[in-house]
Motif scaffolding. Structure first.
Motif, PDB file in Angstrom:
ATOM      1  N   PRO A  18       4.831 -13.130  10.917  1.00 25.94           N
ATOM      2  CA  PRO A  18       5.023 -12.650   9.558  1.00 25.94           C
ATOM      3  C   PRO A  18       3.890 -11.702   9.139  1.00 25.94           C
ATOM      4  O   PRO A  18       2.741 -11.940   9.479  1.00 25.94           O
ATOM      5  N   CYS A  19       4.257 -10.658   8.405  1.00 26.85           N
ATOM      6  CA  CYS A  19       3.262  -9.696   7.933  1.00 26.85           C
ATOM      7  C   CYS A  19       2.991  -9.932   6.456  1.00 26.85           C
ATOM      8  O   CYS A  19       3.912 -10.066   5.656  1.00 26.85           O
ATOM      9  N   LEU A  20       1.721 -10.003   6.119  1.00 33.42           N
ATOM     10  CA  LEU A  20       1.282 -10.170   4.736  1.00 33.42           C
ATOM     11  C   LEU A  20       0.547  -8.899   4.333  1.00 33.42           C
ATOM     12  O   LEU A  20      -0.427  -8.513   4.980  1.00 33.42           O
ATOM     13  N   LEU A  21       1.033  -8.254   3.276  1.00 31.87           N
ATOM     14  CA  LEU A  21       0.382  -7.056   2.764  1.00 31.87           C
ATOM     15  C   LEU A  21      -0.612  -7.464   1.683  1.00 31.87           C
ATOM     16  O   LEU A  21      -0.228  -8.057   0.673  1.00 31.87           O
ATOM     17  N   VAL A  22      -1.878  -7.178   1.920  1.00 32.51           N
ATOM     18  CA  VAL A  22      -2.945  -7.504   0.974  1.00 32.51           C
ATOM     19  C   VAL A  22      -3.363  -6.216   0.274  1.00 32.51           C
ATOM     20  O   VAL A  22      -3.729  -5.237   0.931  1.00 32.51           O
ATOM     21  N   VAL A  23      -3.307  -6.224  -1.060  1.00 32.70           N
ATOM     22  CA  VAL A  23      -3.717  -5.073  -1.858  1.00 32.70           C
ATOM     23  C   VAL A  23      -4.963  -5.494  -2.625  1.00 32.70           C
ATOM     24  O   VAL A  23      -4.901  -6.357  -3.505  1.00 32.70           O
ATOM     25  N   ALA A  24      -6.097  -4.917  -2.253  1.00 31.63           N
ATOM     26  CA  ALA A  24      -7.370  -5.292  -2.877  1.00 31.63           C
ATOM     27  C   ALA A  24      -8.379  -4.188  -2.617  1.00 31.63           C
ATOM     28  O   ALA A  24      -8.236  -3.431  -1.658  1.00 31.63           O
TER      29      ALA A  24
END
Length: 142
Positions: free
Chosen positions: A1-7
């Motif tokens: 699974p791919c988790l997109l982290v925006v920070a």
């Protein structure tokens, strides 16, 4: 699974890292660090220093993620968080988005409705992690 982290500024935050470490199995991380700047700042090309700082935070986060067993990649984006998010959604096809912000009283992203808009517009889950960098700063200086 791919988790997109925006920070960006909160990439080193304990709350963000604790959230990631609690995930089993370890998701593949795609981290985007948007550099939110005003038009005036962009025109005056002050964006260069913001991009350098964001790159340093991102590189540190990628090194940490790899040490913790995550497959991780990322980039700095000279756009705001929603534009960066849209661009990344077309690329990695994440199963979830995690947006990390400062506390409400310090967060430009929350003030701009970034988390609410992402939740309204996306069909995948959007997780919001609040990072309070103040205690860390107080510990170091106190």
């Amino acid at each position: 699974p791919c988790l997109l982290v925006v920070a960006n500024q909160t990439l080193g935050g304990q709350e963000l890292r604790a959230n990631l470490l609690a995930r089993e199995p370890r998701p593949e991380l795609r981290i985007v660090a948007p550099v939110l700047v005003s038009r005036a700042k962009y025109v005056m090309s002050d964006i260069d220093s913001e991009l350098v700082l964001a790159r340093e935070r991102l590189d540190e986060m990628l090194a940490w993620a790899n040490q913790q067993g995550f497959a991780a990649s990322g980039e700095v984006c000279a756009e705001g968080p929603l534009t960066a998010l849209e661009d990344e959604l077309r690329g990695c096809g994440p199963e979830e988005v995690l947006i990390s912000t400062h506390t409400p009283e310090r967060s430009n992203w929350l003030e701009a409705g970034v988390v609410d808009r992402a939740r309204e517009e996306l069909v995948i889950p959007v997780t919001h992690v609040v990072v309070d960098l103040e205690p860390a700063r107080l510990q170091r200086t106190g």
